[in-house]
Structures are given as C-alpha cells and as structure tokens.
Write an enzyme that holds these catalytic residues in place. Structure first.
Site, mmCIF file in Angstrom:
data_model
loop_
_atom_site.group_PDB
_atom_site.id
_atom_site.type_symbol
_atom_site.label_atom_id
_atom_site.label_comp_id
_atom_site.label_asym_id
_atom_site.label_seq_id
_atom_site.Cartn_x
_atom_site.Cartn_y
_atom_site.Cartn_z
ATOM 1 N N PRO A 37 13.198 26.485 36.313
ATOM 2 C CG PRO A 37 14.729 27.715 35.062
ATOM 3 C CD PRO A 37 13.442 26.953 34.942
ATOM 4 C CG MET A 38 11.120 27.980 40.176
ATOM 5 S SD MET A 38 9.615 27.317 40.907
ATOM 6 C CE MET A 38 10.041 25.568 41.064
ATOM 7 C CB VAL A 39 16.680 31.593 42.662
ATOM 8 C CG1 VAL A 39 17.718 31.887 43.738
ATOM 9 C CG2 VAL A 39 17.238 31.913 41.280
ATOM 10 C CB CYS A 120 16.834 36.485 35.963
ATOM 11 S SG CYS A 120 16.757 37.080 37.677
ATOM 12 C CG HIS A 187 8.186 34.306 31.386
ATOM 13 N ND1 HIS A 187 8.736 34.414 32.645
ATOM 14 C CD2 HIS A 187 6.871 34.598 31.555
ATOM 15 C CE1 HIS A 187 7.802 34.750 33.513
ATOM 16 N NE2 HIS A 187 6.665 34.873 32.866
ATOM 17 N N GLY A 221 4.145 31.009 31.547
ATOM 18 C CA GLY A 221 3.297 32.138 31.909
ATOM 19 C C GLY A 221 1.825 31.779 31.912
ATOM 20 C CG ASN A 222 -0.938 33.885 31.631
ATOM 21 O OD1 ASN A 222 -0.403 34.619 32.454
ATOM 22 N ND2 ASN A 222 -1.359 34.325 30.459
ATOM 23 C CB ALA A 244 7.930 29.347 38.115
ATOM 24 C CD GLU A 245 3.296 33.308 41.834
ATOM 25 O OE1 GLU A 245 2.263 33.661 41.222
ATOM 26 O OE2 GLU A 245 4.092 34.113 42.335
#
Length: 478
Positions: A37-39, A120, A187, A221-222, A244-245
């Site tokens: 989920p990404m704002v 968050c 996370h 993560g990672n 996400a990223e």
C-alpha cells in the site's frame, strides 16, 4: 433472549472459521509477490499495470478511516476497482476502533481483507497518532484488532514495523495474532529508519517472528529484484514478499526483467486513459520510472515539462521525447559511453532499475564533512581585493555586492544627493528635493501633494471635506 444467543453463536462461529482458515491459501489464492500500500502511488491504474507483470496481490493506498466514513467522494475514489483488480486488500489508518470498524464495513463488499496500518513512520502519522506510533499502546491495538475481527465477515490483517529488540517484536506480533489478526506483514525496519536514515531491513527479525506465529506472513524490506524476493522467502520462511520502492522504480520487478522506462510508462498512461488518476500521481510515477534519465545533462527541458504540466498530452510528449532520444542506444544503433556522465551504473540509465540510497552512516559522514568544510571556510578563508590586498570579510561582502549591481549608486552620498533641509538622503522622485520626513512636513504646512513620496495631503484633505459635507447632508435629512 434466544435470538440474541443465536446471533452471538453465529458471530462466534464466523470468528472461529476465520481464525481456523488460512487467508493466504483459501481466500487470497497463495500470492507470493505483493505490491505494498503506497500513498498517492498504488492507485487502480498502477495496480493493474503491476498485476499484468507478475504481481499476485495488491493493496490500496493507505486510507484515513475518519475521512473515509464522512466523505462520499473520497470513498468513491478510494474504492475504484474492476474485476481484473482482485484479490485486493484495503488498508486503513486510525486510532478509534469504532470509526475503523465503520470504515471497514463500508469497504467490506469491495475487497478480500481489511489491513490495519501499523507501519507508517512519517511525521503526519505521529501528529495523527496512527501507523507505527500506535505500537507503544498495546491495549488500544488489541481493542482495534479484536473489534474489527469480530465485526467483519472478512479477515483482518496488520502491517507493522519491528522494535530494535527481537524478543519484543515477537511479543508484539503474537499479541496482534491473539487479538484476531489473520495475517501479518512485517516490515524489517524500525519506525526511526526512514528517509536518508532508512538503511537495510532486518530479515533476522522477520525470521524470528515467522517462527513464533501461526498465521501466514509477508516480509517487507530489501526487495529490489525478484532474486531478492525469492531469497527472502527462502531465508525467512514467509509465504510471500511485499515491495514498495522497488516496484515504483521497476513495475516489472517480479518478471525479473529491466525494461526501457518508456515501455511501462506508455502502458501505464494507456491504463490511466481508462481508469483516470490525479495528475500528481501520474507525475510521481513518471519521475521514478525515468529517474536515472532525467538526472543526465541534456534532459533539463523534459524534466521541466514533466514538473510544470498536468495534461495527458504533456505527459505523453515527455515520454515520447525521451523514447526517441534513447531508443537508438537501446537498439544498438548508437553506442552508449558510460564515461559521458558522472554515473557509475551497471545498467544503462534508460532501463528501469532500483534506486540505491547511501547508507545511513555514509549520509551522516557527508553531513559532518559539509559542516566541517563550512567551518574551515569561515576560519581560514582569505579575503582580498582586486589588487590582492587582504581586507575584512565585511568589506569583501560589500565589494561583491557592488560587483553584482555595478549600476547602483555608491553608498557614499554627494552633497547634491542630500536633503536641502537636513543631512538625510533625498528622495530621487521627490518633487521638492527633500527626504521623506521633510517632504511630509512641507506638504502638511503648505497643503501640497508629492506623488514621489506618496504624501498626498491635498487629496486627503479634499476627501475629508467631501466626507464632512455628506455627513452634514445626512444629518439635515434626519
């Protein structure tokens, strides 16, 4: 009384069935690759793009439960979906169990599960007391999770961050499981690991939690490549991984390929034509897809156009311009010289690829080095004039200011530049060659106007006289 007991028994049975079932396998279809989920980023068009290229499960952006309850427009935009956009998990943030339940009940028909945001780390979450800043209030979290678990027909999941201590993280996860969470996403970073201090996530924490909880788990993560995802699942024994990223910079991440940035960009813009998204979302996605290209010399115009414009035509124009510029290199018609830029890249810059930050220690070292450089410059810097003679710092600043504005009159005033009544500088637009104060006195005494100093005494007096006349007329009528 009997009806009440029957309802209670039915609710208990539903909760029991949800607790005994495996949400990952029975409801979500055993997803392994998950988009976080990404704002302002995981909207419908982007989710569909990711699903077409290897993603098994997507989350909506984080939704504010209180706004979701009271604003129909916000609710309608947040729940925008289609048959291709399943399975789907809707994520909410908040700190009031009743409001969270109300929001979840409104979203229940449109998704497979409800997720509670406990991860968050941003300042806005601290001000609103939600996200990772709820992890210190375990009693409230128990109440939130149990309230939603008992009040919904679909499962409740939680996305959380770790504590520095592994043992406390395990207790935290088990508390959420006991409260009714049917699945956890861990996370592997603390809430202080954000921005330039993000650093690496701890898979050791994730592995320890996985060994002590019974519900399904995702790791976060990672995850920058599909190889990272597979290695994470193997090392931590989780059911799936979330990114996400890594997904934002390469939406084809789970296909294990690195496409030229214009391919996902054009496909995404086609989806936006069918499923509209705010221009800020589109601009953000394109900036990340073309991150490495837009930083190269020669692309300043495209970068500026992307930043300034908000129409689909302008977005497509930027993508097509970059495609036309770099397609010959991609097809081998022109050779790319990596030495032509300041970048040391293993992949050419037009391909989608991870964005790699400096480590927190490297970031802190750079800040410290910059501070030391500023201090040294202040202490050791020699100030000299045009002839090479040493001068004071104050004099040097004055000389630089004069050099920047050579046409400005010298600060040393000539006698002709002074007021005729006092030693103050005169106003160059003054009709009477006086300073402001002397001009004001002269205008007042002699009933004059000076537009240069805006001393409009005569005009003000005329206005006062007219106002007095009108006032007299009004009084006479009364």
């Amino acid at each position: 009384m009997n009806n009440t007991m029957e309802i209670a028994t039915t609710e208990t049975r539903n909760v029991s069935e949800k607790a005994n079932g495996n949400i990952w396998r029975d409801i979500l279809g055993s997803p392994r690759y998950v988009v976080a989920p990404m704002v302002d980023a995981s909207e419908l068009a982007w989710r569909l793009l990711c699903r077409r290229h290897g993603s098994h499960l997507c989350y909506t952006p984080m939704l504010h439960s209180s706004v979701f309850c009271r604003d129909p427009k916000y609710r309608r935009e947040a729940l925008a979906s289609c048959p291709e956009d399943r399975p789907l998990i809707v994520q909410f943030c908040g700190n009031d169990p009743k409001i969270l339940l109300e929001a979840a009940l409104l979203a229940e028909p449109y998704c497979e599960a409800i997720d509670i945001n406990l991860g968050c780390p941003q300042a806005i979450a601290k001000r609103g007391h939600y996200g990772a800043f709820l992890q210190d209030d375990w009693e409230l979290l128990k109440n939130i999770v149990s309230t939603l678990s008992q009040g919904l027909k679909i499962p409740v999941t939680c996305k959380l961050r770790i504590f520095p201590e592994i043992s406390k993280t395990i207790d935290y996860a088990r508390m959420l499981e006991d409260a009714g969470a049917a699945m956890l996403t861990v996370h592997g970073r603390t809430r202080d690991q954000k921005g330039p201090l993000t650093g690496l996530a701890s898979w050791e924490h994730i592995k320890a939690v996985r060994a002590h909880v019974k519900v399904p788990m995702f790791a976060n993560g990672n995850i920058q490549t599909v190889q990272d995802a597979d290695r994470c699942m193997q090392e931590t024994n989780v059911e799936g991984v979330m990114t996400a990223e890594g997904n934002l910079y390469n939406p084809f991440i789970f296909e294990g390929c690195y496409p030229p940035a214009w391919e996902p960009a054009l496909e995404y813009l086609d989806l936006v034509e069918r499923y509209p998204a705010p221009s800020s979302y589109i601009r953000g996605h394109l900036f990340k897809l073309f991150q490495h290209i837009l930083c190269l010399p020669g692309n300043e115009e495209e970068r500026g156009n992307l930043a300034r414009n908000s129409t689909m035509e302008s977005f497509r124009g930027v993508v097509e311009a970059l495609r036309a510029r770099y397609l010959p290199y991609h097809e081998g018609c022109l050779s790319w010289d990596p030495q032509s830029s300041d970048y040391n890249l293993k992949l050419p810059p037009w391909l989608c690829q991870p964005y790699v930050r400096d480590s927190p220690q490297e970031h802190l070292n750079k800040i410290e080095a910059k501070k030391m450089e500023q201090v040294n410059n202040m202490v050791k810097k020699d100030y000299k004039d045009e002839d090479g003679n040493e001068i004071s710092r104050k004099r040097s600043k004055k000389l630089r200011r004069i050099a920047r504005r050579p046409n400005r009159q010298d600060s040393v005033k000539r006698s002709s530049d002074l007021c005729t009544d006092c030693p103050n500088p005169l106003g160059f637009k003054c009709e009477y060659k006086l300073c402001r104060q002397c001009c004001r006195k002269k205008c007042f005494r002699e009933n004059l106007d000076c537009p240069g100093h805006r001393n409009l005494t005569k005009t003000r007096r005329q206005i006062a006289i007219e106002f007095a006349v009108k006032r007299q007329d009004i009084d006479s009528v009364k």
